[in-house]
Design an enzyme around this catalytic site. Structure first.
Site, PDB file in Angstrom:
ATOM      1  N   TYR A  14      44.880  43.585  35.642  1.00 33.24           N
ATOM      2  CA  TYR A  14      43.891  43.261  36.707  1.00 33.24           C
ATOM      3  C   TYR A  14      42.824  44.354  36.998  1.00 33.24           C
ATOM      4  O   TYR A  14      42.160  43.986  38.136  1.00 33.24           O
ATOM      5  CB  TYR A  14      44.869  43.176  37.812  1.00 33.24           C
ATOM      6  N   HIS A  19      39.955  39.684  42.151  1.00 28.48           N
ATOM      7  CA  HIS A  19      40.816  39.920  43.397  1.00 28.48           C
ATOM      8  C   HIS A  19      41.136  41.249  43.620  1.00 28.48           C
ATOM      9  O   HIS A  19      41.752  41.624  44.625  1.00 28.48           O
ATOM     10  CB  HIS A  19      42.255  39.500  42.865  1.00 28.48           C
ATOM     11  N   TYR A  61      51.609  44.306  44.299  1.00 27.83           N
ATOM     12  CA  TYR A  61      51.047  43.260  44.019  1.00 27.83           C
ATOM     13  C   TYR A  61      50.648  42.435  45.236  1.00 27.83           C
ATOM     14  O   TYR A  61      50.999  42.562  46.345  1.00 27.83           O
ATOM     15  CB  TYR A  61      51.791  42.120  42.842  1.00 27.83           C
ATOM     16  N   ASN A  63      50.507  39.345  46.376  1.00 31.36           N
ATOM     17  CA  ASN A  63      51.447  38.504  47.391  1.00 31.36           C
ATOM     18  C   ASN A  63      52.584  39.206  48.068  1.00 31.36           C
ATOM     19  O   ASN A  63      53.096  38.701  48.941  1.00 31.36           O
ATOM     20  CB  ASN A  63      52.173  37.582  46.428  1.00 31.36           C
ATOM     21  N   ASN A 107      46.805  34.984  49.826  1.00 30.59           N
ATOM     22  CA  ASN A 107      48.134  35.350  49.673  1.00 30.59           C
ATOM     23  C   ASN A 107      48.490  36.800  50.115  1.00 30.59           C
ATOM     24  O   ASN A 107      49.578  37.105  50.859  1.00 30.59           O
ATOM     25  CB  ASN A 107      48.911  35.054  48.269  1.00 30.59           C
TER      26      ASN A 107
END
Length: 181
Positions: A14, A19, A61, A63, A107
């Site tokens: 990532y 994001h 993470y 979420n 999220n």
């Protein structure tokens, strides 16, 4: 105490994705300021102190960001929370500021809202939009986009420190908000 949270996902997969602009801004700040790293497993993230402000990169993470934010907020009794996050509803190059409100489907914000309420300030960094949102937010910026992103992050860094010191999001919004670079 002020808690500044840069949202993102951990791991090489990532790194440098759309994001992760919240992580990118915190990393930029850490390059330019002296900081103290605070190590405590219950915070579920990387925590740094600069002057009287805390900077957090949750390791939960996206979420589940609220778990990390709540742990730090409760331990340090933070009076203010400022969250830096990507925003697909803003074009790449846009920078906006907001106090409270809905998660807009993000999220990471949903998780923070669940654990801490939605009464926090937001630094919204536009990443643009594509048809496949999940694939798009987890994709990396191309070289042309990186040039725009670097300018936005630099402006966001200046705005963030002014916001921390002034507590006047309306003034910061009028001074630093950008539609598109």
């Amino acid at each position: 105490m002020i808690l500044v949270v840069g949202l993102g996902n951990i791991g090489d997969t990532y790194k440098d994705t759309r994001h992760n602009v919240g992580f990118m801004l915190v990393d930029l700040i850490l390059k330019n300021y002296n900081f103290l790293q605070i190590t405590n497993a219950k915070f579920k993230g990387e925590l740094y102190k600069i002057n009287s402000s805390l900077f957090l990169k949750p390791n939960t993470y996206m979420n589940h960001s609220g778990l990390s934010v709540k742990a730090v907020k409760d331990f340090y009794k933070c009076q203010r929370i400022i969250v830096i996050h990507d925003d697909i509803d803003l074009k790449l190059g846009a920078l906006k500021f907001k106090k409270a409100g809905s998660s807009g489907g993000h999220n990471g914000l949903k998780s923070i809202d669940e654990y801490c309420s939605n009464d926090y300030e937001r630094v919204r960094i536009g990443i643009g939009r594509s048809n496949n949102i999940k694939e798009f937010v987890l994709s990396k910026f191309n070289e042309d986009e990186k040039i725009i992103l670097d300018k936005v992050l630099d402006r966001a860094k200046d705005a963030l420190f002014e916001l921390i010191n002034s507590n006047d999001i309306t003034h910061i919004a009028s001074k630093y908000s950008l539609k598109v670079l």
